[in-house]
Scaffold this motif. Structure first.
Motif, PDB file in Angstrom:
ATOM      1  N   ALA A  44      45.215   3.451  -1.848  1.00  0.00           N
ATOM      2  CA  ALA A  44      45.561   2.039  -2.030  1.00  0.00           C
ATOM      3  C   ALA A  44      45.221   1.630  -3.452  1.00  0.00           C
ATOM      4  O   ALA A  44      44.424   2.294  -4.125  1.00  0.00           O
ATOM      5  CB  ALA A  44      44.800   1.164  -1.035  1.00  0.00           C
ATOM      6  N   PRO A  45      45.794   0.531  -3.929  1.00  0.00           N
ATOM      7  CA  PRO A  45      45.475   0.065  -5.273  1.00  0.00           C
ATOM      8  C   PRO A  45      44.061  -0.516  -5.354  1.00  0.00           C
ATOM      9  O   PRO A  45      43.555  -1.090  -4.388  1.00  0.00           O
ATOM     10  CB  PRO A  45      46.510  -1.031  -5.535  1.00  0.00           C
ATOM     11  N   ASP A  46      43.448  -0.349  -6.483  1.00  0.00           N
ATOM     12  CA  ASP A  46      42.213  -1.033  -6.847  1.00  0.00           C
ATOM     13  C   ASP A  46      42.598  -1.900  -8.043  1.00  0.00           C
ATOM     14  O   ASP A  46      42.563  -1.461  -9.190  1.00  0.00           O
ATOM     15  CB  ASP A  46      41.144  -0.004  -7.215  1.00  0.00           C
ATOM     16  N   LEU A  47      43.009  -3.131  -7.767  1.00  0.00           N
ATOM     17  CA  LEU A  47      43.697  -3.941  -8.761  1.00  0.00           C
ATOM     18  C   LEU A  47      42.756  -4.792  -9.618  1.00  0.00           C
ATOM     19  O   LEU A  47      41.724  -5.262  -9.143  1.00  0.00           O
ATOM     20  CB  LEU A  47      44.711  -4.852  -8.067  1.00  0.00           C
ATOM     21  N   PRO A  48      43.136  -5.019 -10.874  1.00  0.00           N
ATOM     22  CA  PRO A  48      42.361  -5.932 -11.725  1.00  0.00           C
ATOM     23  C   PRO A  48      42.342  -7.349 -11.155  1.00  0.00           C
ATOM     24  O   PRO A  48      43.206  -7.728 -10.373  1.00  0.00           O
ATOM     25  CB  PRO A  48      43.119  -5.887 -13.060  1.00  0.00           C
ATOM     26  N   ALA A  49      41.332  -8.105 -11.546  1.00  0.00           N
ATOM     27  CA  ALA A  49      41.173  -9.520 -11.184  1.00  0.00           C
ATOM     28  C   ALA A  49      40.768  -9.720  -9.729  1.00  0.00           C
ATOM     29  O   ALA A  49      40.993 -10.788  -9.163  1.00  0.00           O
ATOM     30  CB  ALA A  49      42.433 -10.329 -11.499  1.00  0.00           C
ATOM     31  N   ARG A  50      40.164  -8.701  -9.125  1.00  0.00           N
ATOM     32  CA  ARG A  50      39.626  -8.844  -7.772  1.00  0.00           C
ATOM     33  C   ARG A  50      38.541  -7.800  -7.513  1.00  0.00           C
ATOM     34  O   ARG A  50      38.509  -6.759  -8.135  1.00  0.00           O
ATOM     35  CB  ARG A  50      40.733  -8.762  -6.721  1.00  0.00           C
ATOM     36  N   GLU A  51      37.644  -8.162  -6.628  1.00  0.00           N
ATOM     37  CA  GLU A  51      36.533  -7.306  -6.217  1.00  0.00           C
ATOM     38  C   GLU A  51      35.817  -6.678  -7.416  1.00  0.00           C
ATOM     39  O   GLU A  51      35.408  -7.386  -8.324  1.00  0.00           O
ATOM     40  CB  GLU A  51      37.030  -6.276  -5.196  1.00  0.00           C
ATOM     41  N   GLN A  52      35.681  -5.334  -7.445  1.00  0.00           N
ATOM     42  CA  GLN A  52      34.907  -4.697  -8.523  1.00  0.00           C
ATOM     43  C   GLN A  52      35.524  -4.905  -9.905  1.00  0.00           C
ATOM     44  O   GLN A  52      34.852  -4.720 -10.923  1.00  0.00           O
ATOM     45  CB  GLN A  52      34.758  -3.192  -8.256  1.00  0.00           C
ATOM     46  N   ARG A  53      36.806  -5.271  -9.966  1.00  0.00           N
ATOM     47  CA  ARG A  53      37.481  -5.462 -11.246  1.00  0.00           C
ATOM     48  C   ARG A  53      37.782  -6.946 -11.493  1.00  0.00           C
ATOM     49  O   ARG A  53      38.737  -7.288 -12.186  1.00  0.00           O
ATOM     50  CB  ARG A  53      38.771  -4.631 -11.274  1.00  0.00           C
ATOM     51  N   MET A  54      36.941  -7.797 -10.927  1.00  0.00           N
ATOM     52  CA  MET A  54      37.189  -9.238 -10.949  1.00  0.00           C
ATOM     53  C   MET A  54      37.339  -9.798 -12.360  1.00  0.00           C
ATOM     54  O   MET A  54      38.128 -10.718 -12.600  1.00  0.00           O
ATOM     55  CB  MET A  54      36.049  -9.964 -10.224  1.00  0.00           C
ATOM     56  N   LEU A  55      36.594  -9.262 -13.322  1.00  0.00           N
ATOM     57  CA  LEU A  55      36.599  -9.825 -14.662  1.00  0.00           C
ATOM     58  C   LEU A  55      37.700  -9.254 -15.554  1.00  0.00           C
ATOM     59  O   LEU A  55      37.832  -9.663 -16.706  1.00  0.00           O
ATOM     60  CB  LEU A  55      35.230  -9.618 -15.316  1.00  0.00           C
ATOM     61  N   GLU A  56      38.489  -8.319 -15.038  1.00  0.00           N
ATOM     62  CA  GLU A  56      39.601  -7.765 -15.809  1.00  0.00           C
ATOM     63  C   GLU A  56      40.821  -8.675 -15.699  1.00  0.00           C
ATOM     64  O   GLU A  56      41.015  -9.377 -14.697  1.00  0.00           O
ATOM     65  CB  GLU A  56      39.964  -6.371 -15.299  1.00  0.00           C
ATOM     66  N   ALA A  57      41.647  -8.659 -16.713  1.00  0.00           N
ATOM     67  CA  ALA A  57      42.869  -9.474 -16.699  1.00  0.00           C
ATOM     68  C   ALA A  57      43.840  -8.943 -15.648  1.00  0.00           C
ATOM     69  O   ALA A  57      44.008  -7.728 -15.506  1.00  0.00           O
ATOM     70  CB  ALA A  57      43.534  -9.444 -18.073  1.00  0.00           C
ATOM     71  N   PRO A  58      44.484  -9.830 -14.888  1.00  0.00           N
ATOM     72  CA  PRO A  58      45.410  -9.372 -13.853  1.00  0.00           C
ATOM     73  C   PRO A  58      46.689  -8.788 -14.438  1.00  0.00           C
ATOM     74  O   PRO A  58      47.051  -9.065 -15.587  1.00  0.00           O
ATOM     75  CB  PRO A  58      45.720 -10.657 -13.077  1.00  0.00           C
ATOM     76  N   VAL A  59      47.345  -7.965 -13.643  1.00  0.00           N
ATOM     77  CA  VAL A  59      48.695  -7.509 -13.990  1.00  0.00           C
ATOM     78  C   VAL A  59      49.640  -8.655 -13.678  1.00  0.00           C
ATOM     79  O   VAL A  59      49.655  -9.167 -12.557  1.00  0.00           O
ATOM     80  CB  VAL A  59      49.091  -6.256 -13.181  1.00  0.00           C
ATOM     81  N   GLU A  60      50.445  -9.062 -14.658  1.00  0.00           N
ATOM     82  CA  GLU A  60      51.308 -10.230 -14.475  1.00  0.00           C
ATOM     83  C   GLU A  60      52.786  -9.883 -14.509  1.00  0.00           C
ATOM     84  O   GLU A  60      53.628 -10.754 -14.300  1.00  0.00           O
ATOM     85  CB  GLU A  60      51.002 -11.274 -15.557  1.00  0.00           C
ATOM     86  N   ASP A  61      53.110  -8.630 -14.768  1.00  0.00           N
ATOM     87  CA  ASP A  61      54.503  -8.202 -14.893  1.00  0.00           C
ATOM     88  C   ASP A  61      54.840  -7.219 -13.777  1.00  0.00           C
ATOM     89  O   ASP A  61      54.211  -6.167 -13.672  1.00  0.00           O
ATOM     90  CB  ASP A  61      54.730  -7.559 -16.263  1.00  0.00           C
TER      91      ASP A  61
END
Length: 248
Positions: A44-61
């Motif tokens: 599964a994805p471990d996506l930016p801007a949530r959980e352990q990667r909360m402070l990373e910029a989200p993917v917007e595209d």
């Protein structure tokens, strides 16, 4: 940027990759590992801007998200099936299309809680208030979640980006998938009627199926074992290893 991680233990000869709903993360599927055959991995994805990667910029595209996931999957030649719920269904569909164009078709595509892309109406980018109202109506988060301004400030970037990608998605005609497409939904999900699910059949050149469970848009949370069994069964049949004990 690496987006995928393995949820299950051990090494398998094939895998199922699960894409979450808008604002969600791969951890929603961790319970599925209890029902996996030993030879199948769950990713599964471990996506930016949530959980352990909360402070990373989200993917917007959307194209960037799909391309990144497809590149990671293409690096591994094992048989792979995709599952996506809601926004995750659109991501899974576009990843499957991209892999097929690279002569790396997925074995099976299982979509959930989303009408077929070719019948979706044009939708506008939602406001924060509309996003939160949508989350409340679907019961995605407990009531106390909406009463914590500091927490909302942290999670809103990921929610905004996912909802904007979902609402900004526009279907483009393309070759039918060689994989079987199975569409799942909740009987009380008024936003995704049965005919919207049935329309997914147009996206497969080899066959399709539709299955519904009691419940609303987030029916899969209260039917986790049954839905997992269905998805695993679809995957096992696609690789020629049907399991009689699994639904499907």
């Amino acid at each position: 940027m690496t987006l995928l991680r393995r949820l299950s233990a051990g090494d398998g000869t094939s895998r199922i990759v699960c894409l979450p709903y808008a604002g969600g993360n791969g951890t929603v599927y961790e319970s599925w590992t209890a029902w996996l055959p030993s030879e199948v991995e769950l990713w599964a994805p471990d996506l930016p801007a949530r959980e352990q990667r909360m402070l990373e910029a989200p993917v917007e595209d959307m194209d960037l998200l799909v391309a990144t996931l497809a590149d990671e999957l293409a690096a591994d030649g094992r048989p792979t099936s995709l599952f996506g719920h809601s926004f995750g269904s659109l991501v899974a569909f576009e990843v499957a299309r991209r892999l097929q164009r690279r002569s790396l078709p997925v074995n099976c595509l299982v979509v959930s809680g989303m009408a077929a892309p070719q019948v979706l109406p044009d939708r506008h980018a939602p406001t924060d208030a509309e996003i939160l109202a949508n989350l409340r109506s679907h019961g995605v988060a407990p009531p106390e979640f909406f009463q914590q301004p500091d927490l909302l400030e942290l999670v809103m970037p990921g929610l905004r980006s996912d909802y904007r990608m979902a609402m900004g998605y526009r279907y483009r005609d393309g070759e039918k998938l060689s994989a079987r497409v199975c569409a799942l939904g909740g009987t009380e999900d008024t936003g995704v009627p049965a005919e919207g699910l049935a329309a997914w059949a147009e996206q497969s050149g080899t066959g399709s199926a539709t299955r519904m469970w009691p419940g609303g848009h987030m029916y899969l949370l209260s039917h986790a074992e049954e839905v997992a069994a269905y998805v695993i069964g679809c995957h096992m049949r696609s690789i020629g290893r049907p399991l009689q004990s699994l639904e499907g």
